[in-house]
Each structure stands twice: as structure tokens, then as C-alpha cells.
Write a protein that holds these residues in place. Structure first.
Motif, PDB file in Angstrom:
ATOM      1  N   ALA A 149       0.846  -1.193   0.000  1.00  0.00           N
ATOM      2  CA  ALA A 149       0.000   0.000   0.000  1.00  0.00           C
ATOM      3  C   ALA A 149       0.881   1.242   0.000  1.00  0.00           C
ATOM      4  O   ALA A 149       1.916   1.288   0.672  1.00  0.00           O
ATOM      5  CB  ALA A 149      -0.910  -0.003   1.226  1.00  0.00           C
ATOM      6  N   GLU A 150       0.495   2.263  -0.756  1.00  0.00           N
ATOM      7  CA  GLU A 150       1.296   3.484  -0.832  1.00  0.00           C
ATOM      8  C   GLU A 150       1.445   4.142   0.537  1.00  0.00           C
ATOM      9  O   GLU A 150       2.452   4.803   0.803  1.00  0.00           O
ATOM     10  CB  GLU A 150       0.672   4.455  -1.825  1.00  0.00           C
ATOM     11  CG  GLU A 150       0.793   3.985  -3.277  1.00  0.00           C
ATOM     12  CD  GLU A 150       0.134   4.930  -4.262  1.00  0.00           C
ATOM     13  OE1 GLU A 150      -0.555   5.875  -3.808  1.00  0.00           O
ATOM     14  OE2 GLU A 150       0.301   4.721  -5.474  1.00  0.00           O
ATOM     15  N   VAL A 151       0.480   3.953   1.407  1.00  0.00           N
ATOM     16  CA  VAL A 151       0.560   4.552   2.743  1.00  0.00           C
ATOM     17  C   VAL A 151       1.652   3.902   3.578  1.00  0.00           C
ATOM     18  O   VAL A 151       2.014   4.411   4.641  1.00  0.00           O
ATOM     19  CB  VAL A 151      -0.786   4.442   3.487  1.00  0.00           C
ATOM     20  CG1 VAL A 151      -1.849   5.272   2.785  1.00  0.00           C
ATOM     21  CG2 VAL A 151      -1.239   2.987   3.611  1.00  0.00           C
ATOM     22  N   ALA A 152       2.197   2.784   3.091  1.00  0.00           N
ATOM     23  CA  ALA A 152       3.261   2.089   3.824  1.00  0.00           C
ATOM     24  C   ALA A 152       4.644   2.567   3.406  1.00  0.00           C
ATOM     25  O   ALA A 152       5.647   1.976   3.795  1.00  0.00           O
ATOM     26  CB  ALA A 152       3.149   0.582   3.604  1.00  0.00           C
ATOM     27  N   ALA A 153       4.706   3.659   2.627  1.00  0.00           N
ATOM     28  CA  ALA A 153       5.995   4.127   2.121  1.00  0.00           C
ATOM     29  C   ALA A 153       6.989   4.393   3.239  1.00  0.00           C
ATOM     30  O   ALA A 153       8.192   4.145   3.104  1.00  0.00           O
ATOM     31  CB  ALA A 153       5.803   5.385   1.274  1.00  0.00           C
ATOM     32  N   GLY A 154       6.508   4.901   4.371  1.00  0.00           N
ATOM     33  CA  GLY A 154       7.398   5.197   5.482  1.00  0.00           C
ATOM     34  C   GLY A 154       8.031   3.954   6.074  1.00  0.00           C
ATOM     35  O   GLY A 154       9.078   4.044   6.732  1.00  0.00           O
ATOM     36  N   ARG A 155       7.414   2.812   5.843  1.00  0.00           N
ATOM     37  CA  ARG A 155       7.936   1.560   6.406  1.00  0.00           C
ATOM     38  C   ARG A 155       9.278   1.193   5.795  1.00  0.00           C
ATOM     39  O   ARG A 155      10.093   0.520   6.422  1.00  0.00           O
ATOM     40  CB  ARG A 155       6.934   0.430   6.178  1.00  0.00           C
ATOM     41  CG  ARG A 155       7.292  -0.859   6.884  1.00  0.00           C
ATOM     42  CD  ARG A 155       6.175  -1.869   6.745  1.00  0.00           C
ATOM     43  NE  ARG A 155       6.081  -2.402   5.403  1.00  0.00           N
ATOM     44  CZ  ARG A 155       6.808  -3.419   4.946  1.00  0.00           C
ATOM     45  NH1 ARG A 155       7.720  -3.971   5.736  1.00  0.00           N
ATOM     46  NH2 ARG A 155       6.651  -3.872   3.730  1.00  0.00           N
ATOM     47  N   PRO A 174      -5.542   0.852  -7.371  1.00  0.00           N
ATOM     48  CA  PRO A 174      -5.312   2.211  -6.879  1.00  0.00           C
ATOM     49  C   PRO A 174      -4.807   2.219  -5.441  1.00  0.00           C
ATOM     50  O   PRO A 174      -5.234   1.421  -4.618  1.00  0.00           O
ATOM     51  CB  PRO A 174      -6.707   2.851  -6.973  1.00  0.00           C
ATOM     52  CG  PRO A 174      -7.408   2.068  -8.032  1.00  0.00           C
ATOM     53  CD  PRO A 174      -6.912   0.662  -7.874  1.00  0.00           C
ATOM     54  N   GLY A 175      -3.861   3.120  -5.177  1.00  0.00           N
ATOM     55  CA  GLY A 175      -3.342   3.250  -3.827  1.00  0.00           C
ATOM     56  C   GLY A 175      -2.304   2.213  -3.459  1.00  0.00           C
ATOM     57  O   GLY A 175      -1.915   2.115  -2.301  1.00  0.00           O
ATOM     58  N   HIS A 176      -1.824   1.468  -4.432  1.00  0.00           N
ATOM     59  CA  HIS A 176      -0.849   0.408  -4.173  1.00  0.00           C
ATOM     60  C   HIS A 176       0.274   0.439  -5.208  1.00  0.00           C
ATOM     61  O   HIS A 176       0.104   0.956  -6.318  1.00  0.00           O
ATOM     62  CB  HIS A 176      -1.511  -0.976  -4.200  1.00  0.00           C
ATOM     63  CG  HIS A 176      -2.450  -1.212  -3.076  1.00  0.00           C
ATOM     64  ND1 HIS A 176      -3.727  -0.670  -3.054  1.00  0.00           N
ATOM     65  CD2 HIS A 176      -2.308  -1.914  -1.914  1.00  0.00           C
ATOM     66  CE1 HIS A 176      -4.334  -1.041  -1.925  1.00  0.00           C
ATOM     67  NE2 HIS A 176      -3.501  -1.790  -1.240  1.00  0.00           N
TER      68      HIS A 176
END
Length: 207
Positions: free
Chosen positions: A118-124, A198-200
Motif C-alpha cells: 500500500a502506498e501509505v506504507a511508504a514510510g515503512r 489504486p493506492g498500491h
């Protein structure tokens, strides 16, 4: 469900929370080992397993025609049913990211891997810096390419991610193809990051 094709590989995805038709009975038809594995799971993991096996059945039947789809997912190390799914005449790879499951499939026995984040996991990815002490961690897309290549190779955790070298391909080719060189492997693996759900971020590797 969404679906794309790259070369001879079909990649499909679905959201486990929206899958209600594939049941334990369908899993049992894929082999006792698959039912045993499903019974070990609960909650989101069980729903993800069902959605993944539903995609596997759909893709395998599309590739080799209708009929039963038997799956062997025994781990090469311990024999448990948590290894990558295998079936006759078709190569498979599965990846999960939250409420999303992705399956890649192609005819024949080849080196195939898929990875989704998921794009929101970029910080990981920054948390993975310790795995790349010399050259720093890649971005999220780069990480999915490394993971897809490792999955395609088949040795999994035996490979140090920092030892995977991605050589950039021609920039005028779409999708852009990287050549992944892995330690102990004689031939490179082609890897692409493709437009998926989308979003991944989604990458596919084929060797």
C-alpha cells in the motif's frame, strides 16, 4: 476484482472483505492440505486466504481450461501448508497488503514472483534501512521489485535483500524493465512495476 497482463503473465487482485462466494467447501476441493491450512486461520487472514485461493482457481482455470484445481503449498523447509501455491502446468505467486490480495499466474514452470504494498506504507521502507547498510533502502517501488525477484527465485529468506542488484533497463520501454541479479543465480530475472490497484505499488518478476 481487477486484472492486467504483462508479457505472458496475468495478474489479478481482489479485496477479501468483498469476497463472499468462495467458501471452505471450495478450498477443500483444492486439496485436504488447503482445507487444513484454512482451518488454522481466522479473521482477516482467513478472509485473505479465501480471496487468494478464489483468484488462483479463476486464473488457473482460465489458463488451462475448466476443471478441478489442486494446490500443493507445502513448505520446502518444514512441510507445513504455508508455502507458495503450486499446481500442474501453471506457475503462481501470491501477495497480500491489508485488504488486498494479488495473484500472478502464467502457463508452464517458470520463475514467477509478485509483490504489492500500500502506498501509505511508504514510510515503512525507512525501517528496512538496516537491511541495506551499504547503499541505503530503496523506495517503495524498489522494495516491491526486490521482493518480487526474491519470490521468483524461490529461495526466499535465504537471500539477503541487500545482495539483490537491480539494473535499470531502457527508459523508453513501457513498462520499464529492471534486470535483477541475485547471488548464487546464474541468470537474471526481469522485473517491472506495473499499474495495478489504486493506492498500491505492484511489481512482477519473471525469470
Amino acid at each position: 476484482m481487477g486484472q492486467i497482463t504483462w508479457r505472458e503473465v496475468t495478474v489479478a487482485w481482489a479485496r477479501p472483505s468483498e469476497q463472499h462466494e468462495f467458501t471452505a467447501a471450495d478450498v477443500a476441493a483444492m486439496g485436504q492440505g488447503q482445507l487444513d491450512r484454512f482451518r488454522e486461520l481466522s479473521g482477516d487472514r482467513a478472509r485473505g486466504f479465501l480471496a487468494g485461493r478464489a483468484l488462483v482457481r479463476t486464473l488457473v482455470q482460465s489458463i488451462r481450461g475448466s476443471g478441478e484445481v489442486l494446490i500443493d503449498s507445502r513448505c520446502d523447509r518444514c512441510g507445513g501448508e504455508h508455502g507458495r501455491p503450486r499446481t500442474a502446468e501453471v506457475s503462481l505467486s501470491v501477495s497480500h497488503a491489508g485488504d488486498l490480495v494479488v495473484v500472478a499466474a502464467t502457463a508452464g514452470v517458470v520463475s514467477l514472483g509478485v509483490d504489492v504494498e500500500a502506498e501509505v506504507a511508504a514510510g515503512r521502507v525507512s525501517e528496512l534501512g538496516s537491511l541495506f547498510p551499504e547503499r541505503g533502502a530503496p523506495d517503495l517501488a524498489g522494495w516491491t521489485r526486490v521482493e518480487a525477484a526474491v519470490k521468483a527465485d524461490g529461495r526466499g529468506f535465504e537471500i539477503d535483500p541487500s545482495a539483490v542488484v537491480l539494473h535499470d533497463g531502457p527508459r523508453d520501454v513501457h513498462p520499464r524493465v529492471w534486470s535483477a541479479v541475485l547471488p548464487g543465480r546464474a541468470t537474471p530475472i526481469d522485473v517491472v512495476t506495473v499499474s495495478g490497484p489504486p493506492g498500491h505499488v505492484l511489481s512482477v518478476a519473471l525469470g
